[in-house]
Design an enzyme around this catalytic site. Structure first.
Site, mmCIF file in Angstrom:
data_model
loop_
_atom_site.group_PDB
_atom_site.id
_atom_site.type_symbol
_atom_site.label_atom_id
_atom_site.label_comp_id
_atom_site.label_asym_id
_atom_site.label_seq_id
_atom_site.Cartn_x
_atom_site.Cartn_y
_atom_site.Cartn_z
ATOM 1 N N SER A 95 0.830 -1.192 0.000
ATOM 2 C CA SER A 95 0.000 0.000 0.000
ATOM 3 C C SER A 95 0.872 1.252 0.000
ATOM 4 O O SER A 95 1.581 1.508 -0.965
ATOM 5 C CB SER A 95 -0.971 -0.040 1.189
ATOM 6 O OG SER A 95 -1.966 0.947 1.064
ATOM 7 N N GLU B 289 -3.080 -1.084 -8.575
ATOM 8 C CA GLU B 289 -4.287 -1.371 -7.792
ATOM 9 C C GLU B 289 -4.557 -0.152 -6.937
ATOM 10 O O GLU B 289 -3.736 0.748 -6.824
ATOM 11 C CB GLU B 289 -4.102 -2.609 -6.922
ATOM 12 C CG GLU B 289 -3.013 -2.496 -5.856
ATOM 13 C CD GLU B 289 -3.440 -1.762 -4.584
ATOM 14 O OE1 GLU B 289 -4.602 -1.916 -4.166
ATOM 15 O OE2 GLU B 289 -2.609 -1.043 -4.006
ATOM 16 N N HIS C 44 -5.998 -4.553 -2.318
ATOM 17 C CA HIS C 44 -6.436 -4.464 -0.926
ATOM 18 C C HIS C 44 -7.557 -5.456 -0.624
ATOM 19 O O HIS C 44 -8.665 -5.096 -0.215
ATOM 20 C CB HIS C 44 -6.882 -3.040 -0.612
ATOM 21 C CG HIS C 44 -5.737 -2.093 -0.394
ATOM 22 N ND1 HIS C 44 -4.938 -1.631 -1.423
ATOM 23 C CD2 HIS C 44 -5.257 -1.511 0.744
ATOM 24 C CE1 HIS C 44 -4.028 -0.812 -0.937
ATOM 25 N NE2 HIS C 44 -4.193 -0.716 0.370
#
Length: 310
Positions: free
Chosen positions: A119, A213, A282
């Protein structure tokens, strides 16, 4: 090695040696208590690796685990410590990009070792590749992924394959644009990647297999970031694109349409193959990927796509 930009022949992919010690650092957000990491420590102990916390994130600074200088120093310390074999990010959240200009890149390059995160840690993955040519790994944070001490099968399998330097293969990918391409696998969280455009911390994406993503971004915001990459010429420079999961990216206004409509337009921006459905994002189940490793993307016109990473 190079400190000015990434070139394929500069690639260095560190591996985690048997029994190597893993340092847990907090380059971005923190957690309320170190107790949250007990299960993660037990997880690695069960696989023959000691995991220990690097001192320096005892206090919290708003949404950050500690001050910028302290977080940067802890990361450099972990890399420079000869007793540490790999470095794992505590969690994502926000803050990794704030410390990029505070890191001692030559010192980190002198002691290559796997860096693993996910992330927000995309900023470190990309910068490490740009400034040192070092491959690092995306797809796992200490918290919350290891909070319960158990990983889904895909996470578990790809984590250890990646850290051992073995090949990763992903099939069954939806073909958005057919073709075949090879090049360094570079990407991560879309919003973090786009935030590094125009800085000295984004690798050269020419000839790369780009993977992206994101999470909690409405379709128009994803559109804005995709358009930013388009205007910057990124999609014309890459060799191919693999789209991961875009989680909780529903529009507040249903008339705005789904995020898939935005992502479908990527195929028209790229000269090479484009696939979707890469199991990275995620979601509780996701793969671990080596950022900067050599990849081959095959997208037949009459079948499913395939990505292999070495």
């Amino acid at each position: 090695m190079t400190t000015g930009g990434y070139r394929p022949f500069d690639r260095l992919r560190p591996v985690l040696p048997a029994g190597g010690t893993i340092a847990i650092v907090a380059p971005a957000g923190g957690v309320p208590s170190p107790d949250w990491m007990n299960e993660a420590i037990r997880y690695f102990a069960g696989r023959g690796h000691e995991a220990r916390l690097v001192p320096g994130f005892g206090r919290s600074d708003r949404y950050l685990a500690d001050g910028d200088a302290e977080r940067a120093a802890a990361l450099v310390t972990a890399f420079a410590d000869p007793s540490i074999a790999a470095v794992l990010a505590l969690r994502g959240g926000y803050g990794s990009a704030r410390i990029l200009d505070r890191l001692d890149w030559p010192r980190m390059a002198a002691t290559p070792k796997p860096l693993l995160g996910f992330s927000d840690i995309t900023a470190l993955n990309l910068a490490l590749l740009r400034r040192t040519g070092m491959v690092s790994f995306t797809g796992l944070n200490c918290v919350p992924d290891l909070k319960d001490g158990v990983l889904p099968a895909l996470n578990e399998r790809t984590l250890w394959l990646a850290l051992r330097g073995e090949e990763l293969r992903f099939g069954g990918l939806e073909v958005q644009r057919p073709g075949h391409a090879s090049g360094p696998l570079i990407g991560g969280c879309l919003s973090i990647l786009t935030s590094l455009l125009g800085t000295d911390y984004l690798p050269d994406l020419t000839g790369a297999i780009l993977f992206i993503e994101d999470v909690n971004e409405e379709p128009y915001r994803v559109d804005r970031m995709v358009n930013q990459l388009r205007l910057a010429g990124v999609f014309r420079r890459v060799a191919g694109v693999a789209l991961g999961s875009f989680v909780h990216c529903e529009p507040k206004n249903p008339e705005d349409g789904p995020v898939d409509r935005v992502l479908e337009e990527v195929a028209g921006m790229v000269d090479g193959p484009v696939v979707s459905g890469l199991p990275y994002g995620h979601t509780p189940e996701r793969c671990v990927l080596p950022v900067g490793a050599h990849a081959e993307l095959t997208a037949p016109a009459d079948g499913f796509g395939h990505l292999s990473v070495q």
